[in-house]
Design a protein around this motif. Structure first.
Motif, PDB file in Angstrom:
ATOM      1  N   SER A   1      -6.070   7.732  -9.689  1.00 16.87           N
ATOM      2  CA  SER A   1      -4.790   8.068  -8.910  1.00 16.87           C
ATOM      3  C   SER A   1      -3.581   8.057 -10.004  1.00 16.87           C
ATOM      4  O   SER A   1      -2.631   8.510  -9.622  1.00 16.87           O
ATOM      5  CB  SER A   1      -4.579   6.688  -8.189  1.00 16.87           C
TER       6      SER A   1
ATOM      7  N   THR B   1       0.917  -1.357  -0.047  1.00 16.45           N
ATOM      8  CA  THR B   1       0.084  -0.009  -0.119  1.00 16.45           C
ATOM      9  C   THR B   1       0.816   1.532   0.088  1.00 16.45           C
ATOM     10  O   THR B   1       0.779   2.183  -0.710  1.00 16.45           O
ATOM     11  CB  THR B   1      -0.814  -0.059   1.034  1.00 16.45           C
TER      12      THR B   1
ATOM     13  N   SER C   1       0.557   2.879  -3.679  1.00 17.55           N
ATOM     14  CA  SER C   1      -0.310   3.985  -3.536  1.00 17.55           C
ATOM     15  C   SER C   1       0.307   5.575  -3.344  1.00 17.55           C
ATOM     16  O   SER C   1      -0.275   6.563  -3.639  1.00 17.55           O
ATOM     17  CB  SER C   1      -1.364   3.882  -2.508  1.00 17.55           C
TER      18      SER C   1
END
Length: 456
Positions: free
Chosen positions: A307, A129, A133
């Protein structure tokens, strides 16, 4: 670390090719030959001068890397994580959204294979993560990074190996092996492995470019990626009757099925990619009231996720696949598709920009929306045995059916390739197994040739 003072440095070699020139510095350390190519004479001279200076000052050279000890130590001091972050920053502006996402995933896998400590190690899920991200996503606002993610990033900054360690074949193998596994430990899809290995190869080139490694360590390792299946499985291809039944089933799906019939029809009757169909506007349509028309394709909007796009939207409009920006492609619009498009425009119209297919609440059509409709329609239209088979499992398989239909109808390969947006070679490679009836025709021709007797 084995070192030696037995160093010999040769004159720079110049190779002049048809388009470029290469300046190669050659030297040996303990009899082991080394060579470093450069695009300009200035870069080669600077590199050679550094070697000569170190040798004259009596500095030892590292046998395994060919570099002076001081330079080798500096190279190894660069840790993997900040280096990988620099790589992403360098590549980001020129990458498509999907390529940005794939790069982040590849670098995340590589990072998990380059940890230098187990003490205080976060979980794999926490590291994935943080890396995918935040660290490898240049659109992420690090000022909003959650505290637990920041702790994970801090640990990774301190506990990843040095870039210089990639000079060891065993380290490179561990990275490549990590790419070949999914998060649950099962083998990754061959196409995924190939794609991620390509990213790591490019990272190796970047390390060489920055002078952190003498050569690309990834290409130097004899590691074989799993083979990918590039040809279409003929079992996924629907026949015309099945296609019509599927489109009828799409129309029955609530709440958005009726508004997507022409979308799926454009995949089947015109061979469009989903990203091309999602970009269709009224300006792309050349439609008579009935009969054959044309679709003038000029853009595509692959779904990557908000994103990864510069606009912050799920889709970002780009040029057609395999074509330069501004280049177009004309595709015939079959009479059945002409009818579907007219019905769609009459019932649903278009938005202010002319866009035909939109989401339930307007805006861009989400991939999750049309895939959900397709799964339900497929279950309703097919028999249980067909539903369990690969037949039209993905919306993209309608495009495969379209191209296969054109080929089996006897349309020349050059024309089919132009309509589909492929090269002829790729077309034959992908669809070779879907051209039915050729085997029997070939057998009859061979039989006729064998029975033929020369004139007396």
């Amino acid at each position: 670390m084995e070192t030696s003072y037995d160093v010999r440095i040769w004159k720079t070699e110049l190779y002049t090719g048809a388009r470029t020139s290469t300046h190669t510095v050659r030297w040996t350390v303990a009899g082991r030959p080394w060579r470093e190519p450069f695009k300009t004479a200035a870069l080669a001279d600077a590199f050679r001068s550094a070697l000569v200076t170190a040798s004259r000052q009596g500095e030892a050279f590292v046998v395994d890397t060919g570099r002076p000890v001081s330079q080798d130590r500096a190279d190894r001091a660069v840790r993997w994580l900040p280096f990988a972050r620099d790589y992403v920053t360098m590549k980001w502006p020129r990458l498509a959204p999907n390529s940005r996402r794939n790069t982040a995933r590849a670098l995340t896998n590589a990072t998990l294979a380059l940890l230098s400590s187990e003490r205080g190690r976060p979980t794999d899920a926490e590291m994935r993560t943080a890396l995918t991200s935040w660290v490898f996503n240049r659109r992420a606002d690090e000022s909003r990074m959650p505290a637990e993610v920041r702790r994970t990033v801090t640990w990774l900054d301190r506990n990843t190996r040095s870039v210089g360690d990639l000079a060891q074949a065993s380290v490179v193998r561990s990275v490549l092996d990590q790419l070949s596994r999914r998060t649950d430990g099962t083998p990754a899809a061959p196409a995924t492995v190939q794609r991620q290995r390509g990213v790591v190869v490019n990272v190796g080139e970047y390390a060489v470019e920055r002078g952190l490694l003498p050569r690309n360590p990834v290409t130097a390792v004899a590691w074989r990626a799993p083979k990918t299946v590039k040809s279409v499985d003929r079992r996924v291809v629907v026949n015309p009757q099945q296609a019509r039944e599927l489109l009828d089933a799409v129309a029955e799906q609530k709440p958005s099925g009726r508004s997507l019939v022409a979308f799926f029809g454009s995949l089947y009757y015109a061979g469009l990619r989903p990203a091309e169909a999602a970009t269709l506007r009224t300006t792309n349509l050349v439609l008579p009231q009935a009969g054959w028309g044309e679709l003038l394709l000029e853009a595509s909007t692959p779904a990557a996720g908000a994103s990864w796009t510069d606009s912050g939207q799920r889709r970002e409009e780009r040029q057609l696949k395999h074509r330069a920006r501004g280049e177009t492609r004309i595709v015939p619009c079959a009479p059945a598709l002409t009818e579907l498009l007219h019905l769609h425009l009459e019932e649903f119209g278009n938005d202010a920009s002319g866009l035909l297919f939109r989401g339930v609440r307007g805006g861009q059509l989400a991939e999750s929306t049309y895939c959900r409709v397709w799964r339900k329609a497929r279950t309703d239209a097919l028999t249980p045995a067909e539903d369990a088979s690969p037949l039209a499992r993905r919306p993209y398989d309608l495009r495969h059916a379209a191209v296969s239909t054109w080929l089996n109808a006897g349309v020349p390969s050059t024309q089919v390739a132009e309509w589909a947006g492929h090269s002829v070679a790729v077309l034959h490679h992908i669809y070779a197994k879907c051209i039915v009836g050729q085997d029997e025709l070939s057998r009859r021709r061979i039989a006729a040739a064998l029975d033929e007797t020369p004139d007396a």
